[in-house]
Design a protein around this motif. Structure first.
Motif, PDB file in Angstrom:
ATOM      1  N   LEU A 297       0.822  -1.209   0.000  1.00  0.00           N
ATOM      2  CA  LEU A 297       0.000   0.000   0.000  1.00  0.00           C
ATOM      3  C   LEU A 297       0.853   1.256   0.000  1.00  0.00           C
ATOM      4  O   LEU A 297       1.922   1.315   0.635  1.00  0.00           O
ATOM      5  CB  LEU A 297      -0.921   0.003   1.223  1.00  0.00           C
ATOM      6  N   LYS A 298       0.370   2.254  -0.717  1.00  0.00           N
ATOM      7  CA  LYS A 298       1.028   3.552  -0.831  1.00  0.00           C
ATOM      8  C   LYS A 298       0.079   4.628  -0.308  1.00  0.00           C
ATOM      9  O   LYS A 298      -1.141   4.466  -0.356  1.00  0.00           O
ATOM     10  CB  LYS A 298       1.357   3.846  -2.293  1.00  0.00           C
ATOM     11  N   PRO A 299       0.624   5.741   0.157  1.00  0.00           N
ATOM     12  CA  PRO A 299      -0.268   6.829   0.611  1.00  0.00           C
ATOM     13  C   PRO A 299      -1.271   7.252  -0.458  1.00  0.00           C
ATOM     14  O   PRO A 299      -2.405   7.620  -0.124  1.00  0.00           O
ATOM     15  CB  PRO A 299       0.719   7.951   0.935  1.00  0.00           C
ATOM     16  N   GLU A 300      -0.885   7.175  -1.716  1.00  0.00           N
ATOM     17  CA  GLU A 300      -1.804   7.581  -2.791  1.00  0.00           C
ATOM     18  C   GLU A 300      -2.938   6.582  -3.012  1.00  0.00           C
ATOM     19  O   GLU A 300      -3.841   6.830  -3.804  1.00  0.00           O
ATOM     20  CB  GLU A 300      -1.050   7.813  -4.104  1.00  0.00           C
ATOM     21  N   ASP A 301      -2.900   5.452  -2.305  1.00  0.00           N
ATOM     22  CA  ASP A 301      -4.026   4.518  -2.345  1.00  0.00           C
ATOM     23  C   ASP A 301      -5.136   4.924  -1.382  1.00  0.00           C
ATOM     24  O   ASP A 301      -6.212   4.310  -1.362  1.00  0.00           O
ATOM     25  CB  ASP A 301      -3.570   3.098  -1.991  1.00  0.00           C
ATOM     26  N   THR A 302      -4.887   5.938  -0.564  1.00  0.00           N
ATOM     27  CA  THR A 302      -5.892   6.414   0.371  1.00  0.00           C
ATOM     28  C   THR A 302      -7.129   6.887  -0.380  1.00  0.00           C
ATOM     29  O   THR A 302      -7.044   7.731  -1.273  1.00  0.00           O
ATOM     30  CB  THR A 302      -5.338   7.570   1.219  1.00  0.00           C
ATOM     31  N   ALA A 303      -8.271   6.320  -0.028  1.00  0.00           N
ATOM     32  CA  ALA A 303      -9.523   6.617  -0.731  1.00  0.00           C
ATOM     33  C   ALA A 303     -10.650   5.833  -0.079  1.00  0.00           C
ATOM     34  O   ALA A 303     -10.416   4.930   0.734  1.00  0.00           O
ATOM     35  CB  ALA A 303      -9.423   6.232  -2.212  1.00  0.00           C
ATOM     36  N   VAL A 304     -11.858   6.172  -0.471  1.00  0.00           N
ATOM     37  CA  VAL A 304     -13.007   5.324  -0.167  1.00  0.00           C
ATOM     38  C   VAL A 304     -13.144   4.348  -1.326  1.00  0.00           C
ATOM     39  O   VAL A 304     -13.171   4.757  -2.489  1.00  0.00           O
ATOM     40  CB  VAL A 304     -14.294   6.142   0.009  1.00  0.00           C
ATOM     41  N   TYR A 305     -13.202   3.080  -1.004  1.00  0.00           N
ATOM     42  CA  TYR A 305     -13.297   2.031  -2.014  1.00  0.00           C
ATOM     43  C   TYR A 305     -14.736   1.542  -2.090  1.00  0.00           C
ATOM     44  O   TYR A 305     -15.340   1.209  -1.071  1.00  0.00           O
ATOM     45  CB  TYR A 305     -12.352   0.888  -1.685  1.00  0.00           C
ATOM     46  N   TYR A 306     -15.257   1.496  -3.309  1.00  0.00           N
ATOM     47  CA  TYR A 306     -16.626   1.093  -3.565  1.00  0.00           C
ATOM     48  C   TYR A 306     -16.655  -0.140  -4.459  1.00  0.00           C
ATOM     49  O   TYR A 306     -15.795  -0.309  -5.324  1.00  0.00           O
ATOM     50  CB  TYR A 306     -17.393   2.205  -4.291  1.00  0.00           C
TER      51      TYR A 306
END
Length: 118
Positions: free
Chosen positions: A86-95
């Motif tokens: 995991l990378k910081p840019e993977d931070t998100a809400v996943y749907y």
């Protein structure tokens, strides 16, 4: 109509892993494919991966190839997204969402938050 519920998100350090789940109920037999999308703060929702429900054929966004693996368990009516490195840019809400053959993705779940700290 298909109902979808995501789970498995959380706060992890960069380099860690998570497995997201998407449990489906309702008219699941009508789904041709299911997919994962994500939306980071201030950005539009973007495609991550999809898998055909019957044959299990998967495809991925270029940005996640090699780190993300999509799978499904037909007996459990559940789709998964294994996220590694995991990378910081993977931070998100996943749907998660589903679609019929030739159709658009719909029946969106409520989302699960993934936060990656550096």
């Amino acid at each position: 109509q298909v109902q979808l519920v995501e789970s498995g998100g959380g706060l992890v350090q960069a380099g860690g892993s998570l497995r997201l789940s998407c449990a489906a109920s309702g008219r699941t037999f009508s789904s041709y494919a299911m997919g994962w999308f994500r939306q980071a703060p201030g950005k539009e929702r973007e495609f991550v991966a999809q898998i055909t429900w019957s044959g299990g054929t998967a495809n991925y966004a270029d940005s996640v190839k090699g780190r993300f693996t999509i799978s499904r368990d037909k007996a459990k009516n559940t789709m998964y997204l294994q996220i590694n490195s995991l990378k910081p840019e993977d931070t998100a809400v996943y749907y998660c969402a589903n679609r019929k053959a030739g159709g658009q993705f719909g029946s969106w779940g409520q989302g699960t938050q993934v936060t990656v700290s550096s």
